[in-house]
Motif scaffolding. Sequence first.
Motif, PDB file in Angstrom:
ATOM      1  N   HIS A  35       0.786  -1.234   0.000  1.00 45.15           N
ATOM      2  CA  HIS A  35       0.000   0.000   0.000  1.00 45.15           C
ATOM      3  C   HIS A  35       0.819   1.285   0.000  1.00 45.15           C
ATOM      4  O   HIS A  35       0.312   2.330  -0.407  1.00 45.15           O
ATOM      5  N   SER A  36       2.067   1.228   0.494  1.00 50.70           N
ATOM      6  CA  SER A  36       2.884   2.440   0.532  1.00 50.70           C
ATOM      7  C   SER A  36       4.358   2.081   0.689  1.00 50.70           C
ATOM      8  O   SER A  36       4.706   0.973   1.104  1.00 50.70           O
ATOM      9  N   MET A  37       5.203   3.050   0.348  1.00 54.14           N
ATOM     10  CA  MET A  37       6.650   2.897   0.522  1.00 54.14           C
ATOM     11  C   MET A  37       7.197   4.247   0.972  1.00 54.14           C
ATOM     12  O   MET A  37       6.789   5.289   0.449  1.00 54.14           O
ATOM     13  N   ALA A  38       8.120   4.216   1.950  1.00 57.31           N
ATOM     14  CA  ALA A  38       8.725   5.456   2.458  1.00 57.31           C
ATOM     15  C   ALA A  38      10.236   5.300   2.475  1.00 57.31           C
ATOM     16  O   ALA A  38      10.757   4.218   2.765  1.00 57.31           O
ATOM     17  N   TRP A  39      10.934   6.395   2.187  1.00 55.74           N
ATOM     18  CA  TRP A  39      12.389   6.398   2.230  1.00 55.74           C
ATOM     19  C   TRP A  39      12.896   7.766   2.644  1.00 55.74           C
ATOM     20  O   TRP A  39      12.256   8.781   2.420  1.00 55.74           O
ATOM     21  N   HIS A  40      14.059   7.752   3.295  1.00 57.05           N
ATOM     22  CA  HIS A  40      14.773   8.982   3.623  1.00 57.05           C
ATOM     23  C   HIS A  40      15.624   9.310   2.400  1.00 57.05           C
ATOM     24  O   HIS A  40      16.269   8.423   1.828  1.00 57.05           O
ATOM     25  N   ALA A  41      15.612  10.562   1.987  1.00 53.54           N
ATOM     26  CA  ALA A  41      16.381  10.975   0.807  1.00 53.54           C
ATOM     27  C   ALA A  41      17.374  12.063   1.180  1.00 53.54           C
ATOM     28  O   ALA A  41      17.057  12.965   1.961  1.00 53.54           O
ATOM     29  N   ARG A  42      18.558  11.955   0.615  1.00 57.44           N
ATOM     30  CA  ARG A  42      19.574  13.004   0.735  1.00 57.44           C
ATOM     31  C   ARG A  42      19.921  13.469  -0.665  1.00 57.44           C
ATOM     32  O   ARG A  42      20.380  12.675  -1.492  1.00 57.44           O
ATOM     33  N   PHE A  43      19.642  14.742  -0.933  1.00 58.91           N
ATOM     34  CA  PHE A  43      19.934  15.363  -2.225  1.00 58.91           C
ATOM     35  C   PHE A  43      21.127  16.298  -2.035  1.00 58.91           C
ATOM     36  O   PHE A  43      20.964  17.381  -1.471  1.00 58.91           O
ATOM     37  N   PRO A  44      22.317  15.931  -2.479  1.00 61.77           N
ATOM     38  CA  PRO A  44      23.426  16.884  -2.424  1.00 61.77           C
ATOM     39  C   PRO A  44      23.093  18.138  -3.246  1.00 61.77           C
ATOM     40  O   PRO A  44      22.215  18.104  -4.127  1.00 61.77           O
ATOM     41  N   ALA A  45      23.787  19.210  -2.964  1.00 59.89           N
ATOM     42  CA  ALA A  45      23.591  20.454  -3.720  1.00 59.89           C
ATOM     43  C   ALA A  45      23.679  20.168  -5.213  1.00 59.89           C
ATOM     44  O   ALA A  45      24.551  19.426  -5.664  1.00 59.89           O
ATOM     45  N   GLY A  46      22.754  20.750  -5.969  1.00 65.67           N
ATOM     46  CA  GLY A  46      22.785  20.638  -7.423  1.00 65.67           C
ATOM     47  C   GLY A  46      22.172  19.371  -7.995  1.00 65.67           C
ATOM     48  O   GLY A  46      22.129  19.210  -9.212  1.00 65.67           O
ATOM     49  N   PRO A  92       2.487  16.138 -13.639  1.00 66.92           N
ATOM     50  CA  PRO A  92       3.934  16.251 -13.854  1.00 66.92           C
ATOM     51  C   PRO A  92       4.598  17.061 -12.743  1.00 66.92           C
ATOM     52  O   PRO A  92       4.098  18.103 -12.326  1.00 66.92           O
ATOM     53  N   HIS A  93       5.749  16.548 -12.279  1.00 63.98           N
ATOM     54  CA  HIS A  93       6.495  17.238 -11.214  1.00 63.98           C
ATOM     55  C   HIS A  93       7.979  16.902 -11.308  1.00 63.98           C
ATOM     56  O   HIS A  93       8.371  15.877 -11.859  1.00 63.98           O
ATOM     57  N   GLY A  94       8.807  17.793 -10.772  1.00 62.40           N
ATOM     58  CA  GLY A  94      10.252  17.593 -10.679  1.00 62.40           C
ATOM     59  C   GLY A  94      10.727  18.124  -9.344  1.00 62.40           C
ATOM     60  O   GLY A  94      10.088  19.001  -8.747  1.00 62.40           O
ATOM     61  N   ILE A  95      11.848  17.584  -8.872  1.00 60.63           N
ATOM     62  CA  ILE A  95      12.362  17.932  -7.541  1.00 60.63           C
ATOM     63  C   ILE A  95      13.824  18.331  -7.699  1.00 60.63           C
ATOM     64  O   ILE A  95      14.635  17.527  -8.180  1.00 60.63           O
ATOM     65  N   PHE A  96      14.169  19.543  -7.279  1.00 59.46           N
ATOM     66  CA  PHE A  96      15.508  20.091  -7.504  1.00 59.46           C
ATOM     67  C   PHE A  96      16.091  20.648  -6.210  1.00 59.46           C
ATOM     68  O   PHE A  96      15.381  21.317  -5.451  1.00 59.46           O
ATOM     69  N   ASN A  97      17.354  20.389  -5.979  1.00 58.18           N
ATOM     70  CA  ASN A  97      18.080  21.081  -4.915  1.00 58.18           C
ATOM     71  C   ASN A  97      18.968  22.103  -5.602  1.00 58.18           C
ATOM     72  O   ASN A  97      20.069  21.776  -6.046  1.00 58.18           O
ATOM     73  N   LYS A  98      18.494  23.328  -5.700  1.00 57.99           N
ATOM     74  CA  LYS A  98      19.233  24.404  -6.366  1.00 57.99           C
ATOM     75  C   LYS A  98      20.106  25.178  -5.388  1.00 57.99           C
ATOM     76  O   LYS A  98      20.745  26.153  -5.766  1.00 57.99           O
ATOM     77  N   SER A  99      20.128  24.744  -4.134  1.00 60.15           N
ATOM     78  CA  SER A  99      20.902  25.460  -3.120  1.00 60.15           C
ATOM     79  C   SER A  99      22.354  24.984  -3.121  1.00 60.15           C
ATOM     80  O   SER A  99      22.732  24.117  -3.906  1.00 60.15           O
ATOM     81  N   GLU A 100      23.138  25.543  -2.228  1.00 65.11           N
ATOM     82  CA  GLU A 100      24.546  25.164  -2.106  1.00 65.11           C
ATOM     83  C   GLU A 100      24.783  24.195  -0.959  1.00 65.11           C
ATOM     84  O   GLU A 100      25.922  23.928  -0.600  1.00 65.11           O
ATOM     85  N   ALA A 101      23.700  23.642  -0.380  1.00 65.42           N
ATOM     86  CA  ALA A 101      23.810  22.703   0.737  1.00 65.42           C
ATOM     87  C   ALA A 101      22.926  21.486   0.451  1.00 65.42           C
ATOM     88  O   ALA A 101      21.968  21.566  -0.318  1.00 65.42           O
ATOM     89  N   ALA A 102      23.251  20.382   1.091  1.00 65.81           N
ATOM     90  CA  ALA A 102      22.424  19.182   0.944  1.00 65.81           C
ATOM     91  C   ALA A 102      21.039  19.422   1.529  1.00 65.81           C
ATOM     92  O   ALA A 102      20.862  20.233   2.443  1.00 65.81           O
ATOM     93  N   ALA A 103      20.076  18.723   0.990  1.00 66.30           N
ATOM     94  CA  ALA A 103      18.706  18.750   1.510  1.00 66.30           C
ATOM     95  C   ALA A 103      18.318  17.313   1.857  1.00 66.30           C
ATOM     96  O   ALA A 103      18.712  16.371   1.159  1.00 66.30           O
ATOM     97  N   THR A 104      17.562  17.149   2.939  1.00 71.87           N
ATOM     98  CA  THR A 104      17.087  15.828   3.321  1.00 71.87           C
ATOM     99  C   THR A 104      15.577  15.863   3.504  1.00 71.87           C
ATOM    100  O   THR A 104      14.996  16.911   3.805  1.00 71.87           O
ATOM    101  N   SER A 105      14.967  14.701   3.332  1.00 73.92           N
ATOM    102  CA  SER A 105      13.516  14.623   3.405  1.00 73.92           C
ATOM    103  C   SER A 105      13.079  13.179   3.573  1.00 73.92           C
ATOM    104  O   SER A 105      13.868  12.255   3.402  1.00 73.92           O
ATOM    105  N   ILE A 106      11.812  13.036   3.904  1.00 74.36           N
ATOM    106  CA  ILE A 106      11.155  11.738   3.875  1.00 74.36           C
ATOM    107  C   ILE A 106      10.194  11.777   2.690  1.00 74.36           C
ATOM    108  O   ILE A 106       9.358  12.681   2.585  1.00 74.36           O
ATOM    109  N   PHE A 107      10.370  10.821   1.790  1.00 71.23           N
ATOM    110  CA  PHE A 107       9.469  10.643   0.652  1.00 71.23           C
ATOM    111  C   PHE A 107       8.582   9.448   0.931  1.00 71.23           C
ATOM    112  O   PHE A 107       9.001   8.501   1.605  1.00 71.23           O
ATOM    113  N   TRP A 108       7.381   9.460   0.388  1.00 69.20           N
ATOM    114  CA  TRP A 108       6.600   8.245   0.354  1.00 69.20           C
ATOM    115  C   TRP A 108       5.635   8.283  -0.818  1.00 69.20           C
ATOM    116  O   TRP A 108       5.327   9.352  -1.354  1.00 69.20           O
TER     117      TRP A 108
END
Length: 148
Positions: A35-46, A92-108
């Motif tokens: 029924h669902s899936m969840a993961w922790h994501a780390r997006f480095p800058a850029g 339609p969607h896209g996910i971008f880390n345009k900053s100069e630092a890593a971003a973290t999140s929980i996706f599901w």
Amino acid sequence: MSEMIPGITASPEALNGVVWSILGQTYTLKQVSEHSMAWHARFPAGTFVPPHTHPTQDEFIYVLTGQYTIWLEGTETVANPGDLVRLPKGIPHGIFNKSEAAATSIFWVAPTRSLETLFGRIHNVSDPQEVVRIAAAHEVYFLPPPGG
């Protein structure tokens, strides 16, 4: 795939030890069921996930640290820590880390469908075109680049 297993996946741990490296991002599996899936994501800058659609899944992002630029139906908005991003199926969607630092999140996502299999197949694949090709076989469709 079965029903969700009760319990806690501790902060530094991955469910069943599953961690994927996908085009520079790190996805740590936290929960999976039919029924669902969840993961922790780390997006480095850029790093980013280009615009795409999931015709059979709703997707969510809860921002923990950093900042994401979300492209949603052609409009960009910024998501900050504490924000919940809602990405309905078929939009339609896209996910971008345009900053100069890593971003973290929980996706599901809900339902899971074949996303876990997709992540396993594109783990450590370095060619973005190959990722796009494989993704299409798992109900994730990337949009052509602008002017492409």
